[in-house]
Design a protein around this motif. Structure first.
Motif, mmCIF file in Angstrom:
data_model
loop_
_atom_site.group_PDB
_atom_site.id
_atom_site.type_symbol
_atom_site.label_atom_id
_atom_site.label_comp_id
_atom_site.label_asym_id
_atom_site.label_seq_id
_atom_site.Cartn_x
_atom_site.Cartn_y
_atom_site.Cartn_z
ATOM 1 N N LEU A 5 0.781 -1.043 -0.099
ATOM 2 C CA LEU A 5 0.041 0.029 0.032
ATOM 3 C C LEU A 5 0.832 1.338 -0.231
ATOM 4 C CD1 LEU A 5 -2.782 -1.153 2.705
ATOM 5 C CD2 LEU A 5 -3.137 -0.433 0.104
ATOM 6 N N GLN A 6 2.065 1.123 0.157
ATOM 7 C CA GLN A 6 2.844 2.398 0.240
ATOM 8 C C GLN A 6 3.746 2.818 -0.930
ATOM 9 O OE1 GLN A 6 5.455 2.580 4.193
ATOM 10 N NE2 GLN A 6 4.171 0.779 4.725
ATOM 11 N N LYS A 7 3.507 1.656 -1.992
ATOM 12 C CA LYS A 7 4.063 1.577 -3.189
ATOM 13 C C LYS A 7 3.541 2.852 -4.121
ATOM 14 C CE LYS A 7 7.651 -1.095 -2.520
ATOM 15 N NZ LYS A 7 8.978 -0.635 -2.767
ATOM 16 N N LEU A 56 -4.437 0.302 -4.333
ATOM 17 C CA LEU A 56 -5.450 0.794 -3.738
ATOM 18 C C LEU A 56 -6.885 0.803 -4.244
ATOM 19 C CD1 LEU A 56 -6.039 2.073 -0.812
ATOM 20 C CD2 LEU A 56 -6.206 4.384 -1.832
ATOM 21 N N TYR A 57 -6.816 1.017 -5.610
ATOM 22 C CA TYR A 57 -7.987 0.862 -6.346
ATOM 23 C C TYR A 57 -8.501 -0.587 -6.361
ATOM 24 C CZ TYR A 57 -11.527 2.031 -9.818
ATOM 25 O OH TYR A 57 -12.925 2.041 -10.293
ATOM 26 N N ASN A 58 -7.600 -1.393 -6.727
ATOM 27 C CA ASN A 58 -8.033 -2.828 -6.727
ATOM 28 C C ASN A 58 -8.545 -3.319 -5.485
ATOM 29 O OD1 ASN A 58 -7.138 -5.943 -6.324
ATOM 30 N ND2 ASN A 58 -7.465 -5.737 -8.508
ATOM 31 N N LEU A 59 -7.616 -3.181 -4.299
ATOM 32 C CA LEU A 59 -8.251 -3.536 -2.918
ATOM 33 C C LEU A 59 -9.331 -2.946 -2.332
ATOM 34 C CD1 LEU A 59 -4.559 -3.797 -1.248
ATOM 35 C CD2 LEU A 59 -5.955 -5.748 -1.986
ATOM 36 N N VAL A 60 -9.590 -1.609 -2.814
ATOM 37 C CA VAL A 60 -10.451 -0.988 -1.760
ATOM 38 C C VAL A 60 -11.441 -0.261 -2.638
ATOM 39 C CG1 VAL A 60 -10.802 0.640 0.084
ATOM 40 C CG2 VAL A 60 -9.070 -1.154 0.279
ATOM 41 N N LEU A 61 -10.911 0.789 -3.474
ATOM 42 C CA LEU A 61 -11.592 1.951 -3.926
ATOM 43 C C LEU A 61 -12.563 1.651 -4.870
ATOM 44 C CD1 LEU A 61 -9.155 4.948 -4.803
ATOM 45 C CD2 LEU A 61 -11.252 4.889 -3.268
ATOM 46 N N ARG A 62 -12.678 0.352 -5.740
ATOM 47 C CA ARG A 62 -13.390 0.064 -6.862
ATOM 48 C C ARG A 62 -14.719 -0.360 -5.955
ATOM 49 N NH1 ARG A 62 -11.954 -6.027 -8.833
ATOM 50 N NH2 ARG A 62 -10.891 -6.862 -7.152
ATOM 51 N N LEU A 86 -5.183 -0.897 8.595
ATOM 52 C CA LEU A 86 -6.296 -0.116 8.638
ATOM 53 C C LEU A 86 -6.110 1.514 8.828
ATOM 54 C CD1 LEU A 86 -8.779 -2.108 10.666
ATOM 55 C CD2 LEU A 86 -9.002 -1.651 8.377
ATOM 56 N N SER A 87 -5.031 1.688 9.568
ATOM 57 C CA SER A 87 -4.556 3.070 9.706
ATOM 58 C C SER A 87 -3.865 3.736 8.572
ATOM 59 C CB SER A 87 -3.662 3.412 10.901
ATOM 60 O OG SER A 87 -2.557 2.716 10.776
ATOM 61 N N ARG A 88 -3.111 2.732 7.788
ATOM 62 C CA ARG A 88 -2.511 3.160 6.451
ATOM 63 C C ARG A 88 -3.437 3.461 5.433
ATOM 64 N NH1 ARG A 88 2.897 4.058 6.634
ATOM 65 N NH2 ARG A 88 3.978 2.626 8.150
ATOM 66 N N LEU A 89 -4.521 2.580 5.408
ATOM 67 C CA LEU A 89 -5.767 2.848 4.539
ATOM 68 C C LEU A 89 -6.238 4.159 4.634
ATOM 69 C CD1 LEU A 89 -7.428 -0.847 4.229
ATOM 70 C CD2 LEU A 89 -6.164 0.573 2.490
ATOM 71 N N SER A 90 -6.928 4.478 5.953
ATOM 72 C CA SER A 90 -7.454 5.678 6.384
ATOM 73 C C SER A 90 -6.632 6.825 6.199
ATOM 74 C CB SER A 90 -7.771 5.730 7.812
ATOM 75 O OG SER A 90 -6.622 5.498 8.651
ATOM 76 N N LEU A 91 -5.352 6.809 5.955
ATOM 77 C CA LEU A 91 -4.427 7.958 5.580
ATOM 78 C C LEU A 91 -4.679 8.281 4.147
ATOM 79 C CD1 LEU A 91 -1.205 7.000 7.460
ATOM 80 C CD2 LEU A 91 -2.470 9.171 7.561
ATOM 81 N N PHE A 92 -5.102 7.524 3.409
ATOM 82 C CA PHE A 92 -5.027 7.981 1.761
ATOM 83 C C PHE A 92 -6.164 9.293 1.573
ATOM 84 C CE2 PHE A 92 -3.321 3.790 0.931
ATOM 85 C CZ PHE A 92 -2.233 3.979 0.099
ATOM 86 N N HIS A 142 -8.577 10.030 -0.250
ATOM 87 C CA HIS A 142 -9.664 9.979 -1.474
ATOM 88 C C HIS A 142 -10.786 10.213 -0.306
ATOM 89 C CE1 HIS A 142 -12.452 8.255 -4.024
ATOM 90 N NE2 HIS A 142 -11.350 8.250 -5.071
ATOM 91 N N PRO A 143 -11.694 11.084 -0.868
ATOM 92 C CA PRO A 143 -12.930 11.207 -0.293
ATOM 93 C C PRO A 143 -13.826 10.042 0.038
ATOM 94 C CG PRO A 143 -13.202 11.852 -2.507
ATOM 95 C CD PRO A 143 -11.603 11.797 -2.233
ATOM 96 N N HIS A 144 -13.791 8.997 -0.790
ATOM 97 C CA HIS A 144 -14.688 7.910 -0.184
ATOM 98 C C HIS A 144 -13.885 7.140 0.708
ATOM 99 C CE1 HIS A 144 -16.562 8.007 -4.608
ATOM 100 N NE2 HIS A 144 -16.838 9.033 -3.807
ATOM 101 N N ILE A 145 -12.552 7.143 0.721
ATOM 102 C CA ILE A 145 -12.059 6.218 1.723
ATOM 103 C C ILE A 145 -12.263 7.077 3.030
ATOM 104 C CG2 ILE A 145 -9.662 5.678 2.573
ATOM 105 C CD1 ILE A 145 -8.761 4.501 0.013
ATOM 106 N N HIS A 146 -12.100 8.387 2.912
ATOM 107 C CA HIS A 146 -12.351 9.155 4.312
ATOM 108 C C HIS A 146 -13.731 9.020 4.809
ATOM 109 C CE1 HIS A 146 -11.199 12.698 6.698
ATOM 110 N NE2 HIS A 146 -12.524 12.785 7.007
ATOM 111 N N GLU A 147 -14.609 9.084 4.055
ATOM 112 C CA GLU A 147 -16.214 9.017 4.428
ATOM 113 C C GLU A 147 -16.348 7.503 5.032
ATOM 114 O OE1 GLU A 147 -20.237 10.121 2.454
ATOM 115 O OE2 GLU A 147 -18.967 8.716 1.190
ATOM 116 N N TYR A 148 -15.878 6.485 4.333
ATOM 117 C CA TYR A 148 -16.069 5.132 4.861
ATOM 118 C C TYR A 148 -15.432 4.586 6.044
ATOM 119 C CZ TYR A 148 -17.222 -0.082 4.206
ATOM 120 O OH TYR A 148 -17.608 -1.013 4.482
ATOM 121 N N LEU A 149 -14.122 5.105 6.160
ATOM 122 C CA LEU A 149 -13.193 4.694 7.156
ATOM 123 C C LEU A 149 -13.282 5.570 8.277
ATOM 124 C CD1 LEU A 149 -10.114 2.959 5.456
ATOM 125 C CD2 LEU A 149 -12.326 1.849 6.154
ATOM 126 N N LEU A 150 -13.616 6.748 8.087
ATOM 127 C CA LEU A 150 -13.321 7.822 9.183
ATOM 128 C C LEU A 150 -14.458 8.869 9.591
ATOM 129 C CD1 LEU A 150 -9.633 9.025 8.254
ATOM 130 C CD2 LEU A 150 -10.350 7.646 10.256
#
Length: 765
Positions: A479-481, A487-493, A661-667, A669-677
Motif C-alpha cells: 500500500l505504500q508503493k 489501492l483501487y483494486n483492494l478498496v476503491l473500486r 487499517l490506519s494506513r488505508l485511512s491515511l489515503f 480519497h474522499p470515499h476512503i475518508h467517508e467510509y473509514l473515518l
C-alpha cells in the motif's frame, strides 16, 4: 633488421604517407612470417615479437588518422580492412597460438575500436570478426583472459551507445536489412566489390565460417602482390594445422547463437571475479538503455536476454533453503547488485542459506535496476518476462502451497521484494501478479477470480498467526508503493458508487448522540497545544493537499471545519469507555504523539497520490447507483473480520491489523475518508464501516468487563509491561483481552489524529 625498422617508425612522421604504409605492411608480414617459420608453437607469445608488432601497427593507424581529415580513410586502414587482417587475428586468437595470443588479439581489438575515431564497426571486415571474437568471450569462466574479454565487450557496448543504429549489425540476422538504415554505403568500395555478394547472402558472421580456422582468405589478398606462391601455401598450411584447444564451456545455455554480445555478457556476470561481473552487468545495462526503439525491440524480442535474466532469477530462488527464518529474510543487509563480496566465515550473524539469499536478492536488485534504466519498450518486455517466467512460473506455486513453513518462507520473500522494488514498470507487473488487473467492483460470488489475490488475502486471516502477520505486513508495504492500481483494486473500486450509504434526512434523536460534537471528558482541541502546532505555516497548501472532507450534513454544518472535526475526533476518542482506558495513567502515551505521526504520514501519502488526480469531494449521491448491492471487498472484509475479533487475538496480530487499517485511512480519497473515518455516514442496511465494527467490539467489551475482577489494575499492569515499565511477572488472567483493549484504545486515538490532520489540511486556506 627489426631495430632498423623500429628506428624508421620514429622518423616516419617526417616522411610521406607511402613509407607509413610500407611500415604497416612490414609489421603485419613479420607476424605472418612467424607462423610460416616457427617450429615451436608452445613458447608463450610474450617470448616473441608479436605483441611489439601489433603495438606498432596500432600506433601507425593512430598516427595516420591524426594526419588526415576526419572521415578520410588512409591507406593503412584500407589495407587492414581490404586484407581481412582482423579476420586472421581472430583465427589466431581463437587457436591461442602461440599461447597468450588470444589476450593479445583482444587487447588489439579493444584499442583499435576505442582509440580510432572514425566509425569502424559498419565495415563488414570489422563487425564480422568482432562478432566472432565476441563469441569467444565468456565461454570459460575464470580464464586468464577474462579481464581483456570484458574490456573488449564493454568497448563494443560503448560504441553502440554512441551510435545506436550499429546494434543492427549485432542483433539482426541478415545484413541486407541494413541497406534501409543507410549503413551499407559506409563499407568501402573495394570491400564491397570483393565481398558484396557474400555480405548480402551470408549470415552476419555469427555462425561458424570455414575461414575461421583456415585464415587463408584473409591472407591471400594481403600477400598476393609481393609474396612468392610457396610462402602463401606454407602460411595457409600453418594456419590449417593450428589446433584450437576445446576448453569446457561455461554452463550457460546458448539458445540463440546469433546474438552473442548479450550471451557473452550474461556469461561473464557469473564470473568469480566481482569486478568482471559488475562490468558485465553494466554492459548489459548499457545495451538495454539504447534509445532507439527498434534496437530495444530487437534486443528483447530477438535475443535470449529476457529468458536468461529470468532463468537466473528462478535458479537462484530455487537454490534457497525450503525454510528460512522470516526475520532473517527481512533483516539481511541491504542488497547492492554491485560487488557481492559476502564471506560466510567472516559473518558473525550468518544463518543457513544466507549466501543463497544474498545472491538471489542481489540478482533481483540488478533486474530491477536494469528495468529502471532500460528504454521503455525494453523495460516493459523485461518486466513482463519477470512476471511470466519468475513470478508466475516460480513464485506462485510456492505461495499457493499448503505447507505452513513453505507459505511463511515464500510470503516473507514476496514481502522482501515488494519492499525492494524501485522500477515503476516492474512494480506494475508485480502488482498485477499479486492482485490481478480487475478494476470492476467485487462480488462475493467472484471473490476468488484471481486465485493468488484470494489466497493471499485469506492468509491475512490464517490459522497460523505468523502467516497472518507476514501477509498483512506484505500488504502494508504494498500500500505504500506509488502505484494507483493497488489501492483501487483492494478498496476503491468497491466504494465508487458510495452504495454503502443510505440517503435519508437526519432524525432529531441523532442530536442526542453527541451534544454539539462535544462529549464530557473529551479533548477540547481549541485548548490543545497541538492545534496550534499543526498551523497553516506547518502544512502544505490546499493545492498540495488533496481535499478529503466528507460532506456536511444539514444538522452538522461545516462553518470553519472545527465543529465537524471536533465531532469526528471525539467520536473516536470516546468510543472506548473510561473504565477501559489506561493511557492517561502512563506518561508519553497521549493523543499528541499520534497527531505528529499522522501529520508526517499524511503528507507522504499526499505526495504519492497527487499525480493520480483523485477528486476533492465525494461523488454526488444523485449520480451514484445506491441500489447496487454493496460489498466492501475481500480485503476490507478480512480486515473488518479480524478487527471484530481484536479482544480475542494475539497482541502482535492486533498491532498488524490496526496498522494496515490506519494506513488505508491515511489515503486522501474522499470515499476512503467517508467510509473509514466518518462516524456519521448513514450506512445502508446490512453494511458495516470501520466505525460500526469498533462500536460492536466496544459493546462486547462492556459486557465482558463486568466478569473480570480488578479489571482496571490488571489493565494498567499489562500496559506497563508492554511498555517495559514493569518487569515480567506472573501470568495475568484474560491477558489476550487486556492487550486487545490497549490496542483498541490506541487505535481509536490514532484514527482520531488521522481524521483531525486530514480535516485540518483540507480546511486550511
Amino acid at each position: 633488421m627489426g631495430g632498423g625498422r623500429r628506428l624508421m617508425l620514429r622518423e616516419v612522421q617526417l616522411a610521406p604517407s607511402l613509407p607509413l604504409q610500407e611500415d604497416f605492411v612490414y609489421h603485419w608480414k613479420a607476424i605472418t612470417h612467424y607462423y610460416i617459420e616457427t617450429s615451436d608453437d608452445k613458447a608463450p607469445v610474450t617470448d616473441t615479437n608479436i605483441p611489439s608488432h601489433l603495438d606498432q601497427m596500432l600506433g601507425i593507424l593512430l598516427q595516420e588518422e591524426r594526419e588526415r581529415e576526419f572521415g578520410v580513410t588512409g591507406p593503412c586502414m584500407e589495407y587492414l580492412l581490404h586484407h581481412k587482417i582482423l579476420e586472421t587475428l581472430y583465427t589466431l586468437g581463437k587457436a591461442d597460438c602461440p599461447p597468450g595470443m588470444r589476450q593479445q588479439v583482444l587487447v588489439f581489438y579493444t584499442k583499435l575500436l576505442g582509440r580510432i575515431q572514425q566509425p569502424l564497426l559498419p565495415h563488414i571486415n570489422v563487425h564480422r570478426p568482432v562478432q566472432k571474437l565476441i563469441r569467444l568471450c565468456g565461454e570459460v569462466l575464470a580464464t586468464p583472459t577474462e579481464n581483456e574479454e570484458i574490456q573488449f565487450l564493454c568497448i563494443v557496448c560503448a560504441k553502440l551507445k554512441q551510435n545506436p543504429y550499429l546494434v543492427n549489425f549485432f542483433l539482426e540476422n541478415k545484413l541486407k536489412s541494413l541497406a534501409s538504415k543507410g549503413t551499407a554505403d559506409v563499407i568501402s568500395e573495394d570491400t564491397s566489390k570483393g565481398q558484396g555478394q557474400d555480405s548480402l547472402s551470408t549470415d552476419t558472421g555469427q555462425s561458424c565460417q570455414p575461414e575461421e580456422l583456415s585464415g587463408a582468405t584473409g591472407l591471400e589478398h594481403a600477400e598476393l602482390d609481393d609474396e612468392p606462391p610457396h610462402q602463401l601455401d606454407d602460411l595457409s598450411t600453418s594456419l590449417d594445422n593450428l589446433t584450437v584447444t576445446s576448453l569446457p564451456e561455461a554452463t550457460v545455455i546458448r539458445p540463440n547463437q546469433d546474438y552473442n554480445l548479450v550471451n557473452s555478457l550474461l556469461n561473464l556476470t557469473r564470473s568469480p571475479d566481482g569486478r568482471i561481473a559488475v562490468k558485465a552487468c553494466e554492459g548489459l545495462m548499457l545495451l538495454v538503455s539504447l534509445p532507439e526503439p527498434a534496437a530495444a525491440r530487437c534486443l528483447t524480442q530477438s535475443t535470449c536476454l529476457c529468458e536468461l535474466l529470468t532463468d537466473r532469477l528462478a535458479s537462484l530462488y530455487k537454490a534457497l533453503p525450503q525454510s528460512v527464518d522470516p526475520l532473517d529474510i527481512e533483516t539481511v543487509e541491504a542488497i547492492n547488485w554491485g560487488l557481492d563480496s559476502y564471506s560466510h566465515k567472516e559473518d558473525a550473524s550468518a544463518f543457513p542459506g544466507k549466501r543463497a539469499l544474498i545472491s538471489f536478492l542481489s540478482w533481483f536488485d540488478y533486474c530491477d535496476q536494469l528495468i529502471k534504466e532500460a528504454q521503455k519498450t525494453a523495460a516493459v518486455a523485461l518486466a513482463k518476462a519477470v512476471h511470466e517466467r519468475f513470478f508466475i512460473g516460480v513464485m506462485e506455486p510456492q505461495l499457493m502451497q499448503t505447507s505452513e513453513m513453505g507459505i511463511l518462507t515464500s510470503t516473507a520473500l514476496l514481502h522482501r521484494i515488494v519492499r525492494q522494488v524501485t522500477s515503476d514498470v516492474l512494480l506494475q507487473e508485480m502488482v498485477f501478479f499479486i492482485l490481478g488487473e480487475q478494476r470492476e467492483p467485487e462480488t462475493l460470488a467472484e471473490i476468488s477470480r484471481h486465485p493468488l489475490r484470494h489466497r493471499l488475502i485469506e492468509h491475512c486471516d490464517h490459522i497460523s498467526d505468523e502467516i497472518s502477520i507476514m501477509t498483512l505486513r506484505m500488504f502494508e508495504h504494498l500500500l505504500q508503493k506509488p502505484n494507483e492500481h493497488i489501492l483501487y483494486n483492494l478498496v476503491l473500486r468497491n466504494l465508487e458508487e458510495r452504495n454503502y450509504t443510505e440517503y435519508k434526512p437526519v432524525c432529531p434523536e441523532d442530536k442526542d448522540v453527541v451534544e454539539n460534537g462535544l462529549i464530557a471528558g473529551a479533548v477540547d482541541l481549541e485548548e490543545d497545544p497541538l492545534f496550534t502546532d499543526i498551523s497553516p505555516d506547518n502544512t502544505l497548501s490546499n493545492q498540495e493537499w488533496l481535499s478529503s472532507s466528507p460532506p456536511a450534513t444539514p444538522d452538522h454544518p461545516k462553518n470553519d471545519g472545527k465543529t465537524e472535526v471536533h465531532k469526528i475526533v471525539n467520536s473516536f476518542l470516546c468510543l472506548v469507555p473510561d473504565e477501559a482506558k489506561s493511557s492517561y495513567h502512563v506518561e508519553g502515551t497521549g493523543y499528541d504523539t499520534y497527531l505528529r505521526d499522522a501529520h508526517r504520514q499524511f503528507r507522504d501519502y499526499c505526495a504519492i497520490c497527487l499525480r493520480w488526480e483523485w477528486p476533492g469531494s465525494p461523488k454526488a449521491l444523485e449520480k451514484c447507483n445506491l441500489e447496487a448491492t454493496f460489498f466492501e471487498g475481500h480485503f476490507l472484509k478480512v480486515l473488518f473480520d479480524r478487527m471484530g475479533r481484536i479482544l480475542d487475538q494475539p497482541y502482535d496480530v492486533n498491532l498488524q491489523v490496526t496498522s494496515v487499517l490506519s494506513r488505508l485511512s491515511l489515503f486522501p480519497h474522499p470515499h476512503i475518508h467517508e467510509y473509514l473515518l466518518d462516524p456519521y455516514v448513514n450506512l445502508a442496511s446490512g453494511c458495516r464501516s470501520l466505525f460500526s465494527v469498533i462500536v460492536r467490539v466496544v459493546g462486547d467489551l462492556m459486557v465482558r468487563i463486568q466478569r473480570i475482577q480488578d479489571f482496571t489494575p490488571k489493565l494498567l499492569l499489562v500496559r506497563k509491561r508492554l511498555l517495559g515499565l514493569e518487569p515480567e511477572g506472573p501470568i495475568i488472567d484474560h491477558i489476550t483481552l487486556l492487550e486487545g483493549v490497549i490496542v483498541l484504545e490506541e487505535f481509536c486515538k490514532e484514527l482520531a489524529a488521522i481524521a483531525f490532520v486530514k480535516y485540518h489540511a483540507s480546511s486550511t486556506p
